[in-house]
Design a protein around this motif. Structure first.
Motif, PDB file in Angstrom:
ATOM      1  N   THR A  19       0.856  -1.179   0.000  1.00 45.09           N
ATOM      2  CA  THR A  19       0.000   0.000   0.000  1.00 45.09           C
ATOM      3  C   THR A  19       0.897   1.235   0.000  1.00 45.09           C
ATOM      4  OG1 THR A  19      -0.060   0.247   2.410  1.00 45.09           O
ATOM      5  CG2 THR A  19      -1.647  -1.288   1.421  1.00 45.09           C
ATOM      6  N   ASN A  20       0.273   2.404   0.076  1.00 45.05           N
ATOM      7  CA  ASN A  20       1.079   3.623   0.091  1.00 45.05           C
ATOM      8  C   ASN A  20       1.854   3.805   1.386  1.00 45.05           C
ATOM      9  OD1 ASN A  20      -0.946   4.380   1.844  1.00 45.05           O
ATOM     10  ND2 ASN A  20      -1.832   5.925   0.485  1.00 45.05           N
ATOM     11  N   ALA A  21       1.672   2.887   2.336  1.00 43.62           N
ATOM     12  CA  ALA A  21       2.409   2.946   3.600  1.00 43.62           C
ATOM     13  C   ALA A  21       3.373   1.777   3.765  1.00 43.62           C
ATOM     14  CB  ALA A  21       1.433   2.977   4.774  1.00 43.62           C
ATOM     15  N   GLU A  22       3.506   0.915   2.738  1.00 42.21           N
ATOM     16  CA  GLU A  22       4.379  -0.257   2.824  1.00 42.21           C
ATOM     17  C   GLU A  22       5.286  -0.309   1.599  1.00 42.21           C
ATOM     18  OE1 GLU A  22       2.269  -3.894   4.642  1.00 42.21           O
ATOM     19  OE2 GLU A  22       0.682  -2.787   3.610  1.00 42.21           O
ATOM     20  N   ASP A  23       6.510  -0.757   1.805  1.00 40.50           N
ATOM     21  CA  ASP A  23       7.515  -0.769   0.753  1.00 40.50           C
ATOM     22  C   ASP A  23       7.401  -2.020  -0.125  1.00 40.50           C
ATOM     23  OD1 ASP A  23       8.440   1.501   2.018  1.00 40.50           O
ATOM     24  OD2 ASP A  23      10.037   0.455   3.097  1.00 40.50           O
ATOM     25  N   ALA A  24       7.907  -1.895  -1.346  1.00 43.33           N
ATOM     26  CA  ALA A  24       7.966  -3.030  -2.270  1.00 43.33           C
ATOM     27  C   ALA A  24       9.411  -3.284  -2.665  1.00 43.33           C
ATOM     28  CB  ALA A  24       7.121  -2.757  -3.511  1.00 43.33           C
ATOM     29  N   TYR A  25       9.870  -4.535  -2.466  1.00 40.07           N
ATOM     30  CA  TYR A  25      11.204  -4.967  -2.862  1.00 40.07           C
ATOM     31  C   TYR A  25      11.041  -6.048  -3.925  1.00 40.07           C
ATOM     32  CZ  TYR A  25      12.836  -2.633   1.386  1.00 40.07           C
ATOM     33  OH  TYR A  25      13.105  -1.711   2.362  1.00 40.07           O
ATOM     34  N   LEU A  26      11.581  -5.805  -5.102  1.00 37.04           N
ATOM     35  CA  LEU A  26      11.461  -6.742  -6.209  1.00 37.04           C
ATOM     36  C   LEU A  26      12.852  -7.274  -6.555  1.00 37.04           C
ATOM     37  CD1 LEU A  26       9.101  -4.608  -8.497  1.00 37.04           C
ATOM     38  CD2 LEU A  26       8.505  -6.076  -6.568  1.00 37.04           C
ATOM     39  N   ALA A  43      -1.700   0.582  -8.742  1.00 37.99           N
ATOM     40  CA  ALA A  43      -0.942  -0.029  -7.661  1.00 37.99           C
ATOM     41  C   ALA A  43      -0.221   1.063  -6.893  1.00 37.99           C
ATOM     42  CB  ALA A  43       0.060  -1.031  -8.215  1.00 37.99           C
ATOM     43  N   ASP A  44      -0.013   0.827  -5.597  1.00 37.34           N
ATOM     44  CA  ASP A  44       0.625   1.811  -4.736  1.00 37.34           C
ATOM     45  C   ASP A  44       1.727   1.147  -3.929  1.00 37.34           C
ATOM     46  OD1 ASP A  44      -1.295   4.276  -4.921  1.00 37.34           O
ATOM     47  OD2 ASP A  44      -2.619   2.563  -4.567  1.00 37.34           O
ATOM     48  N   THR A  45       2.745   1.933  -3.604  1.00 40.26           N
ATOM     49  CA  THR A  45       3.775   1.486  -2.675  1.00 40.26           C
ATOM     50  C   THR A  45       4.364   2.702  -1.980  1.00 40.26           C
ATOM     51  OG1 THR A  45       5.812   0.193  -2.453  1.00 40.26           O
ATOM     52  CG2 THR A  45       5.612   1.536  -4.422  1.00 40.26           C
ATOM     53  N   ALA A  46       4.959   2.475  -0.812  1.00 44.96           N
ATOM     54  CA  ALA A  46       5.702   3.551  -0.156  1.00 44.96           C
ATOM     55  C   ALA A  46       7.031   3.682  -0.899  1.00 44.96           C
ATOM     56  CB  ALA A  46       5.869   3.268   1.322  1.00 44.96           C
ATOM     57  N   ASP A  47       8.077   2.993  -0.453  1.00 46.72           N
ATOM     58  CA  ASP A  47       9.332   2.973  -1.199  1.00 46.72           C
ATOM     59  C   ASP A  47       9.308   1.839  -2.223  1.00 46.72           C
ATOM     60  OD1 ASP A  47      10.087   4.976   0.517  1.00 46.72           O
ATOM     61  OD2 ASP A  47      11.478   3.752   1.669  1.00 46.72           O
ATOM     62  N   LEU A  48      10.112   1.999  -3.282  1.00 49.95           N
ATOM     63  CA  LEU A  48      10.212   0.980  -4.325  1.00 49.95           C
ATOM     64  C   LEU A  48      11.679   0.690  -4.597  1.00 49.95           C
ATOM     65  CD1 LEU A  48       8.882  -0.743  -6.628  1.00 49.95           C
ATOM     66  CD2 LEU A  48       9.239   1.251  -8.108  1.00 49.95           C
ATOM     67  N   LEU A  66       1.359   2.797 -11.505  1.00 50.63           N
ATOM     68  CA  LEU A  66       2.041   2.581 -10.234  1.00 50.63           C
ATOM     69  C   LEU A  66       2.409   3.940  -9.663  1.00 50.63           C
ATOM     70  CD1 LEU A  66       3.365   0.867  -8.018  1.00 50.63           C
ATOM     71  CD2 LEU A  66       5.452   0.851  -9.403  1.00 50.63           C
ATOM     72  N   VAL A  67       2.032   4.177  -8.396  1.00 51.85           N
ATOM     73  CA  VAL A  67       2.366   5.419  -7.706  1.00 51.85           C
ATOM     74  C   VAL A  67       3.282   5.086  -6.534  1.00 51.85           C
ATOM     75  CG1 VAL A  67       1.487   7.449  -6.509  1.00 51.85           C
ATOM     76  CG2 VAL A  67       0.136   6.416  -8.356  1.00 51.85           C
ATOM     77  N   VAL A  68       4.437   5.749  -6.491  1.00 53.02           N
ATOM     78  CA  VAL A  68       5.397   5.601  -5.395  1.00 53.02           C
ATOM     79  C   VAL A  68       5.228   6.808  -4.475  1.00 53.02           C
ATOM     80  CG1 VAL A  68       7.823   5.371  -4.764  1.00 53.02           C
ATOM     81  CG2 VAL A  68       6.984   4.362  -6.905  1.00 53.02           C
ATOM     82  N   VAL A  96       6.180   9.005  -9.479  1.00 56.05           N
ATOM     83  CA  VAL A  96       7.042   8.976  -8.302  1.00 56.05           C
ATOM     84  C   VAL A  96       6.870  10.280  -7.534  1.00 56.05           C
ATOM     85  CG1 VAL A  96       9.427   8.832  -7.485  1.00 56.05           C
ATOM     86  CG2 VAL A  96       8.693   7.464  -9.451  1.00 56.05           C
ATOM     87  N   ASN A  97       6.777  10.164  -6.217  1.00 52.07           N
ATOM     88  CA  ASN A  97       6.680  11.309  -5.324  1.00 52.07           C
ATOM     89  C   ASN A  97       7.578  12.456  -5.814  1.00 52.07           C
ATOM     90  OD1 ASN A  97       6.877  13.130  -3.178  1.00 52.07           O
ATOM     91  ND2 ASN A  97       7.260  11.581  -1.634  1.00 52.07           N
ATOM     92  N   PRO A  98       7.027  13.623  -6.110  1.00 51.49           N
ATOM     93  CA  PRO A  98       7.843  14.702  -6.685  1.00 51.49           C
ATOM     94  C   PRO A  98       8.892  15.258  -5.737  1.00 51.49           C
ATOM     95  CG  PRO A  98       5.631  15.489  -6.181  1.00 51.49           C
ATOM     96  CD  PRO A  98       5.604  13.998  -6.021  1.00 51.49           C
ATOM     97  N   ALA A  99       8.837  14.881  -4.458  1.00 52.37           N
ATOM     98  CA  ALA A  99       9.815  15.382  -3.487  1.00 52.37           C
ATOM     99  C   ALA A  99      11.097  14.552  -3.459  1.00 52.37           C
ATOM    100  CB  ALA A  99       9.191  15.406  -2.096  1.00 52.37           C
TER     101      ALA A  99
END
Length: 298
Positions: A19-26, A43-48, A66-68, A96-99
């Motif tokens: 989710t937008n609060a959990e990371d994805a490691y591929l 699809a959403d993820t916190a960090d990717l 996909l939104v990071v 990807v988060n613009p920040a």
């Protein structure tokens, strides 16, 4: 959470779909990850992280998004490890988060493909970030495909980086650096009718395009493509740097709104040939920066 199959199948993740609060490691451990995001879904993820200790391949296609949301987005994370993100088809998007920075090739080998009308939107962009062995490649190909960088882009920060634009479009809001650090090697190629690189569209005097800042850099505009640079163009910026700009072929156009400097404190070469066109809104300087400067214009 590592994944090794379909993105939306909870059983493919160690702790459920991110989710937008959990990371994805591929690509972690002994597993090669090849997830797919397909269809009109987000699809959403916190960090990717794609390609951590093993190969990671991510496909976003057929209108999928996909939104990071988090603080890190890295493709090709681990040393020598391959990571790849492919964004394919009209309506498909990678956001990807613009920040934060999207890193393509941190210590490893990273690829980002935006093709067939797909879109990518990132904060800043760094290709080949850590060490001279890092590699990062970004390709934006076919009409309607677009990459928007909302801040700064470095192609070849410490390693070998390339940005290839073939009939697609790339907009970089602030500064573009090609071959940033000593020992780096960066190349940007814009080709084909409709191919467009637009840097600093607001014409902010604080932002320039550097081709060979401390390393080796090249910018090529060819086969009817266009590059518009809103600030100055500096080729061979610092001592021991080496920069080359080539504009070639009928219909190819390089438009520089500020000064054009070939050999500031380093070595800079500028070539315009075969019916191509260069417009510089400021002054053209050749070998302008002192004893170490070496400039050539043909």
């Amino acid at each position: 959470m590592p994944c090794w199959n379909d993105w939306f199948t909870a059983g493919n993740w160690s702790a459920g779909v991110p989710t937008n609060a959990e990371d994805a490691y591929l690509g972690i451990g002994g597993t090669t990850a090849i997830p797919v995001i397909s269809g009109a879904v987000q699809a959403d993820t916190a960090d990717l992280f794609v390609g951590v200790t093993n190969t990671g391949l991510l496909f976003i296609q057929n209108g999928g998004d996909l939104v990071v949301w988090g603080a890190s987005a890295v493709i090709g994370d681990g040393s020598g490890v391959v990571g790849s993100v492919s964004v394919n088809g009209s309506g498909s998007a990678f956001i990807v988060n613009p920040a934060i920075s999207l890193v393509v090739g941190d210590s490893g080998v990273g690829y980002l493909f935006v093709e067939n009308g797909a879109q990518a939107n990132v904060g800043s962009l760094v290709a080949a970030a850590t060490g001279t062995d890092s590699e990062g490649t970004i390709e934006v190909t076919s009409s309607g495909s677009a990459l928007v960088v909302q801040s700064y882009a470095s192609i070849g920060y410490e390693g070998t980086g390339s940005l290839i634009i073939d009939q697609g479009g790339v907009t970089i809001s602030d500064e573009l650096v090609i071959g940033e650090q000593a020992g780096s090697n960066g190349a940007v190629t814009v080709s084909g009718a409709g191919g467009l690189l637009h840097v600093n569209p607001s014409h902010n005097a604080a932002y320039s395009t550097f081709v060979g800042q401390e390393g080796t850099g090249s910018l090529t505009v060819e086969d009817g493509a266009t590059a518009i640079l809103g600030g100055h163009l500096v080729i061979g910026a610092n001592v021991n740097s080496d920069g080359t700009v080539t504009v070639a072929g009928s219909g190819s156009d390089l438009d520089v709104h500020g000064d054009t400097i070939a050999g500031d404190q380093g070595t800079g070469a500028l070539s315009v040939s075969d019916g191509a066109h260069l417009t510089s809104g400021g002054v053209l300087y050749v070998g302008s920066g002192g004893a170490g400067a070496d400039g050539l214009v043909t």
